[in-house]
Design a protein around this motif. Structure first.
Motif, PDB file in Angstrom:
ATOM      1  N   HIS A 119       0.950  -1.132  -0.008  1.00  0.00           N
ATOM      2  CA  HIS A 119       0.091  -0.189   0.068  1.00  0.00           C
ATOM      3  C   HIS A 119       0.997   1.413   0.092  1.00  0.00           C
ATOM      4  CE1 HIS A 119       1.205   0.233   4.211  1.00  0.00           C
ATOM      5  NE2 HIS A 119       0.780   1.419   4.236  1.00  0.00           N
TER       6      HIS A 119
ATOM      7  N   PRO B 182       0.485   5.318   1.809  1.00  0.00           N
ATOM      8  CA  PRO B 182      -0.301   5.736   2.695  1.00  0.00           C
ATOM      9  C   PRO B 182      -1.053   7.082   2.167  1.00  0.00           C
ATOM     10  CG  PRO B 182       1.786   6.492   3.026  1.00  0.00           C
ATOM     11  CD  PRO B 182       1.869   5.551   2.138  1.00  0.00           C
ATOM     12  N   GLU B 183      -2.065   7.481   2.968  1.00  0.00           N
ATOM     13  CA  GLU B 183      -3.081   8.357   2.545  1.00  0.00           C
ATOM     14  C   GLU B 183      -2.431   9.840   2.333  1.00  0.00           C
ATOM     15  OE1 GLU B 183      -7.078  10.757   4.144  1.00  0.00           O
ATOM     16  OE2 GLU B 183      -6.306   9.046   5.203  1.00  0.00           O
TER      17      GLU B 183
ATOM     18  N   GLN C  93      -2.699  -0.957  -3.049  1.00  0.00           N
ATOM     19  CA  GLN C  93      -3.593  -0.246  -2.313  1.00  0.00           C
ATOM     20  C   GLN C  93      -3.187   1.158  -2.126  1.00  0.00           C
ATOM     21  OE1 GLN C  93      -5.386  -2.278   1.051  1.00  0.00           O
ATOM     22  NE2 GLN C  93      -5.185  -0.462   2.335  1.00  0.00           N
TER      23      GLN C  93
ATOM     24  N   ASN D 268      -4.425   4.014  -0.036  1.00  0.00           N
ATOM     25  CA  ASN D 268      -5.091   4.435   1.075  1.00  0.00           C
ATOM     26  C   ASN D 268      -5.885   5.829   1.134  1.00  0.00           C
ATOM     27  OD1 ASN D 268      -4.234   2.054   1.925  1.00  0.00           O
ATOM     28  ND2 ASN D 268      -3.012   2.892   3.788  1.00  0.00           N
TER      29      ASN D 268
ATOM     30  N   ASN E 230      -9.808   2.685  -0.144  1.00  0.00           N
ATOM     31  CA  ASN E 230      -8.679   1.762  -0.091  1.00  0.00           C
ATOM     32  C   ASN E 230      -8.432   0.939  -1.374  1.00  0.00           C
ATOM     33  OD1 ASN E 230      -8.069   3.336   2.190  1.00  0.00           O
ATOM     34  ND2 ASN E 230      -8.325   1.564   3.588  1.00  0.00           N
TER      35      ASN E 230
END
Length: 458
Positions: free
Chosen positions: A108, A110-111, A256, A258, A264
């Motif tokens: 992933h 991160p946001e 992914q 996020n 997500n």
């Protein structure tokens, strides 16, 4: 005379390079140099990370730093070059985050990284993945700002490995792009001359284009000067990988993002590859080169080549639009064929037209010959040799990820089954996901077949 008959290519205006962010001097590379950093203090968390990128990767501190970023609003980016710079920064940080922490591949992003990356990609109408545009077209500067746009005066703004090999690998591509720029100007002028049925001007334009295409064909072998094949394959290449077809590298089900769309979602994108350059699709249109898919069972060919079309989706939006426009207006090949069929084929002008047309096509063919040699030395040979002793293996560390063991073993089994194919260059994938040698050899042979005079295979 052709001028008395309206053909489909005459119905649309001829493309104007500048309307599509294409320079008559530097081609698909911005003539005004890409921004080396974003000017707003608001984006300093991003630029400070870029300043330390190689250290953060080597010390395994990058993920912790990016996890602490604020979520920044890309509405603060006000110009095209600022948005391109943001796309470069976020792409480099994202691929360093995924692949750059040794054996632990991140599934992933991160946001604080994912949200602005997707947002600026949407504005630019380009995929949120490291592309040829972010790795090459928008990632360079002139060493001497007043000096020439030539290989010796170019360097990258950023690399992920901090090696001279990565800098050279990227900047040779930029130099090739720039060398092609004046050829596009000459070929656009040739389209105008065809519409006027001015054979002498067409010939002159093709001679000018040939000068620059000859430079293009000779630049790629310079890759060997400063980019070690082992460094490329074992240290640089992984960073170019996308989130599609990368299970053997440890990214099993896409990536992914996020915080994107509040779900997500996992996305699958091809990685950065020179196949995403607009130079050779444009030249193919100019000279009427067509590429096909081959049905291995029936042996039948069908156009267009699906992978080449897929790669187009990862080009900058203005460049895609240029190719679409050019496809509807390119008229050189029909013109040359008409002169061969309808005019005196022994006439001096017609003979010269065919000769210089084929000479231009031959330059493209030579480039594709050189590309095959590069792939052989930088990918196929390295894959057979394995990593140099002591070099870190960046594949997934399965003992730390038990759920991944079965998938890794499955991929390993597939690799072993294809060992014989790899020996011959088949089955090996490029960073864009292509079956390398069949794809490249097919492109080369189809280029050679576009010559007017029956080509001699060599």
């Amino acid at each position: 005379m052709i001028a008395t008959t309206t053909s489909p290519t005459d119905l649309l205006p001829v493309p104007v390079l500048e309307d599509y962010d294409v320079s008559p001097v530097t081609g698909f590379v911005p003539h005004d140099q890409p921004l080396s950093r974003l000017p707003q203090a608001y984006f300093q968390p991003w630029e400070e990370t870029m300043d330390q990128l190689n250290h953060l990767i080597d010390s395994r501190q990058l993920r912790a730093k990016v996890d602490q970023w604020p979520v920044l609003d890309v509405a603060q980016l006000t110009t095209l070059r600022e948005r391109q710079r943001a796309y470069v920064v976020l792409g480099f940080v994202a691929h360093s985050y995924i692949w750059g922490s040794g054996l632990d591949v991140s599934q992933h992003i991160p946001e604080p990284l994912a949200v602005p990356w997707v947002a600026v990609s949407d504005i630019l109408d380009i995929a949120p993945v490291l592309t040829y545009a972010s790795n090459d077209l928008w990632n360079w500067k002139l060493k001497d700002p007043k000096g020439p746009f030539e290989l010796e005066n170019l360097e990258t703004l950023a690399t992920m490995t901090g090696t001279k090999d990565e800098d050279w690998f990227d900047i040779v591509s930029v130099a090739i792009e720039i060398a092609a720029g004046p050829a596009f100007k000459a070929l656009i002028d040739a389209i105008h001359a065809v519409r006027e049925d001015n054979i002498r001007t067409v010939i002159e334009c093709l001679h000018l284009a040939h000068v620059h295409l000859d430079k293009v064909s000779k630049l790629l072998p310079r890759m060997f000067e400063n980019c070690n094949p082992a460094v490329f394959y074992w240290k640089i290449r992984k960073y170019l990988a996308g989130s599609e077809g990368t299970a053997n590298l440890g990214l099993f089900n896409g990536l992914q993002y996020n915080g994107v769309n509040n779900n997500n979602e996992r996305r699958h994108y091809m990685g950065a590859t020179a196949g995403q350059s607009s130079v050779f699709p444009a030249l193919d249109y100019f000279f009427g080169v067509t590429h096909h898919d081959l049905d291995n069972q029936s042996g039948h060919k069908s156009a267009p080549n699906a992978l080449l079309l897929k790669m187009r989706g990862f080009m900058p939006a203005p460049h895609r639009a240029f190719l679409d426009h050019l496809a509807q207006t390119a008229n050189l090949r029909p013109y040359v064929l008409s002169k061969t069929a309808n005019d005196d084929p022994e006439g001096q002008d017609v003979k010269e037209l065919i000769s210089i047309y084929d000479a231009c096509v031959h330059c493209i063919k030579l480039f594709r010959d050189n590309h095959i040699q590069i792939v052989t030395r930088y990918i196929l040979t390295q894959a057979k040799r394995g990593p140099p002793e002591g070099w870190e293996d960046y594949r997934v560390k399965v003992e730390d990820q038990p759920l991944a063991v079965a998938k890794v073993e499955e991929e390993k089994s597939k690799t072993e089954e294809k060992a014989k194919e790899v020996e011959e260059g088949a089955g090996m994938k490029g960073t864009g996901g292509s079956d390398l040698m069949p794809f490249l050899k097919g492109n080369r042979d189809e280029t050679n077949a576009a010559k007017i005079v029956t080509p001699v295979k060599k």
